[in-house]
Design a protein around this motif. Structure first.
Motif, PDB file in Angstrom:
ATOM      1  N   ALA A 136      45.107  27.027  33.819  1.00  0.00           N
ATOM      2  CA  ALA A 136      44.580  26.754  35.136  1.00  0.00           C
ATOM      3  C   ALA A 136      44.454  28.185  35.915  1.00  0.00           C
ATOM      4  N   GLN A 137      45.302  29.065  35.697  1.00  0.00           N
ATOM      5  CA  GLN A 137      45.040  30.269  36.290  1.00  0.00           C
ATOM      6  C   GLN A 137      43.828  31.203  35.626  1.00  0.00           C
ATOM      7  N   ALA A 150      41.403  29.651  34.522  1.00  0.00           N
ATOM      8  CA  ALA A 150      40.306  28.970  34.929  1.00  0.00           C
ATOM      9  C   ALA A 150      39.860  29.532  36.331  1.00  0.00           C
ATOM     10  N   MET A 151      40.870  29.851  37.033  1.00  0.00           N
ATOM     11  CA  MET A 151      40.651  30.052  38.437  1.00  0.00           C
ATOM     12  C   MET A 151      39.926  31.776  38.681  1.00  0.00           C
ATOM     13  N   TYR A 152      40.427  32.401  37.656  1.00  0.00           N
ATOM     14  CA  TYR A 152      39.951  33.659  37.547  1.00  0.00           C
ATOM     15  C   TYR A 152      38.435  33.734  36.942  1.00  0.00           C
ATOM     16  N   ASP A 153      38.327  32.541  36.134  1.00  0.00           N
ATOM     17  CA  ASP A 153      36.907  32.560  35.501  1.00  0.00           C
ATOM     18  C   ASP A 153      35.923  32.296  36.697  1.00  0.00           C
ATOM     19  N   LEU A 154      36.254  31.773  37.874  1.00  0.00           N
ATOM     20  CA  LEU A 154      35.181  31.698  38.926  1.00  0.00           C
ATOM     21  C   LEU A 154      34.477  32.990  39.284  1.00  0.00           C
ATOM     22  N   TRP A 155      35.003  34.075  39.006  1.00  0.00           N
ATOM     23  CA  TRP A 155      34.436  35.335  39.519  1.00  0.00           C
ATOM     24  C   TRP A 155      33.198  35.779  38.504  1.00  0.00           C
ATOM     25  N   TYR A 181      42.263  34.977  47.757  1.00  0.00           N
ATOM     26  CA  TYR A 181      43.681  36.063  47.879  1.00  0.00           C
ATOM     27  C   TYR A 181      44.358  35.935  46.710  1.00  0.00           C
ATOM     28  N   TRP A 182      44.726  34.912  46.127  1.00  0.00           N
ATOM     29  CA  TRP A 182      45.633  34.670  44.983  1.00  0.00           C
ATOM     30  C   TRP A 182      45.053  35.139  43.668  1.00  0.00           C
ATOM     31  N   TYR A 183      43.829  34.927  43.628  1.00  0.00           N
ATOM     32  CA  TYR A 183      43.006  35.357  42.447  1.00  0.00           C
ATOM     33  C   TYR A 183      42.190  36.390  42.435  1.00  0.00           C
ATOM     34  N   PRO A 184      42.242  37.540  42.723  1.00  0.00           N
ATOM     35  CA  PRO A 184      41.294  38.567  43.351  1.00  0.00           C
ATOM     36  C   PRO A 184      40.632  39.082  42.059  1.00  0.00           C
ATOM     37  N   ASP A 185      39.423  39.833  42.280  1.00  0.00           N
ATOM     38  CA  ASP A 185      38.929  40.808  41.495  1.00  0.00           C
ATOM     39  C   ASP A 185      38.288  42.132  42.208  1.00  0.00           C
ATOM     40  N   THR A 186      39.416  42.892  42.290  1.00  0.00           N
ATOM     41  CA  THR A 186      39.050  44.164  43.106  1.00  0.00           C
ATOM     42  C   THR A 186      39.011  45.237  42.189  1.00  0.00           C
ATOM     43  N   ASP A 187      38.198  46.004  42.299  1.00  0.00           N
ATOM     44  CA  ASP A 187      38.129  47.340  41.654  1.00  0.00           C
ATOM     45  C   ASP A 187      38.510  48.525  42.453  1.00  0.00           C
TER      46      ASP A 187
END
Length: 351
Positions: free
Chosen positions: A285-286, A288-293, A305-311
């Protein structure tokens, strides 16, 4: 004595007195010579010595490379000399001359500074490396230790920061010889220093590096990790010369690594955990949430906030850093007193 004899003697005396009253100028048709001295690039040579051969009669070129000299000998020959250039001997056949001087770079390469003075490089049996001021100034690095990177064999430099005041460089000349200290001994004009970061590269005349045992033996235990000898510039006899320059440069990374996105990172983390015999760190499930990016992320601020994708490299690091260096040198002096002053200003607005 007859009247005619007296008249003849009086005429001879008058003629002799007239000849004595005339100033003697052996240069005949050329009592004064003037000219210009330039280098191979057409730039004026400032402070070059113009000497009439075999006489103490001499002068110097001004800031435009021009000079004027009164001649005092018969068939005069001019000797034009300057440090780093080949001496030119020029017979005077005209009242105006133009002299082009050729550089003599071999002078600096043939002489190195050792612990007990200066020697020709061909006579030094130990492992000695040297670099001159011209090579040092080619680098835009404000830190002297950083400018030596790649210029001296056997010298390793490590710089952790490029910020002014925090750009001290660690140097290893003979590797990590002991656990108590690995830095080489640094001598500036014979005085030990703990660092060379405070020295302006424009103040340095030459740097010699002593690496093997025969070269460093005179320093004893303190030279176990090698010795770096720094000779600073000195004033020269002549008029006061002021030289200023302003350099602008940009610093940037030679290689910028490409980071992984968060959806790739969680999959690699789970794979590494399974390879070690453990359990996955992230649930399906986690992941899958990251795959939203992959599709542009989610507008929900909680998910962002909970599943960021920050460079973070792009956040904290800039593409480049601007740097402006200004330097003014003042040199000159008499036969008994020499003077050399150097003022430097460094500005890095993007730090």
């Amino acid at each position: 004595m007859t009247y005619h004899q007296k008249h003849f003697i009086a005429l001879c005396m008058a003629t002799l007195l007239w000849l004595v009253s005339i100033p003697v100028v052996w240069g005949a048709d050329i009592p004064v010579v003037s000219g210009t001295v330039i280098d191979g690039d057409g730039e004026p040579v400032i402070g070059a010595t113009i000497r009439e051969q075999n006489t103490p009669n001499a002068t110097f070129t001004n800031v435009d490379g021009e000079f004027t000299l009164k001649l005092t000998s018969k068939n005069p020959v001019l000797e034009i000399s300057f440090i780093g250039y080949k001496t030119v001997k020029l017979p005077v056949t005209s009242s105006t001359v133009r002299v082009t001087m050729e550089t003599e770079a071999t002078d600096l390469d043939e002489v190195v500074v050792v612990a007990y003075g200066q020697q020709k490089k061909v006579t030094v049996t130990g492992s000695v490396a040297a670099v001159g001021s011209a090579e040092i100034k080619k680098s835009s690095e404000p830190n002297l230790a950083a400018t030596l990177s790649g210029k001296l064999p056997g010298l390793t430099t490590m710089q952790q920061s490029g910020a002014p005041g925090e750009d001290d460089v660690k140097m290893f000349l003979r590797g990590a010889a002991t656990t108590n200290g690995t830095s080489p001994l640094i001598l500036v004009d014979g005085i030990p220093r703990t660092s060379m970061s405070e020295i302006d590269p424009n103040e340095v005349q030459s740097i010699s590096v002593l690496k093997d045992a025969s070269s460093t033996a005179v320093f004893g235990v303190r030279g176990a990790n090698g010795v770096i000898l720094i000779t600073t510039r000195r004033g020269e006899e002549g008029k006061i010369n002021v030289h200023g320059q302003v350099n602008y440069s940009m610093q940037q990374f030679n290689y910028w690594p490409e980071g992984r996105h968060s959806y790739d990172f969680v999959r690699l983390a789970n794979e590494a955990a399974l390879n070690d015999g453990g359990v996955p760190k992230y649930t399906d499930a986690q992941v899958a949430m990251y795959d939203l990016w992959k599709t542009g992320g989610s507008s929900d601020p909680t998910i962002r906030y909970w599943y960021p994708d920050t460079d973070w490299g792009d956040v904290y690091l800039k593409d480049h850093s601007n740097m402006v260096q200004a330097n003014v040198n003042i040199s000159g002096g008499s036969k008994k007193l020499f003077k050399f002053d150097s003022i430097k200003f460094l500005w890095q607005p993007n730090q």
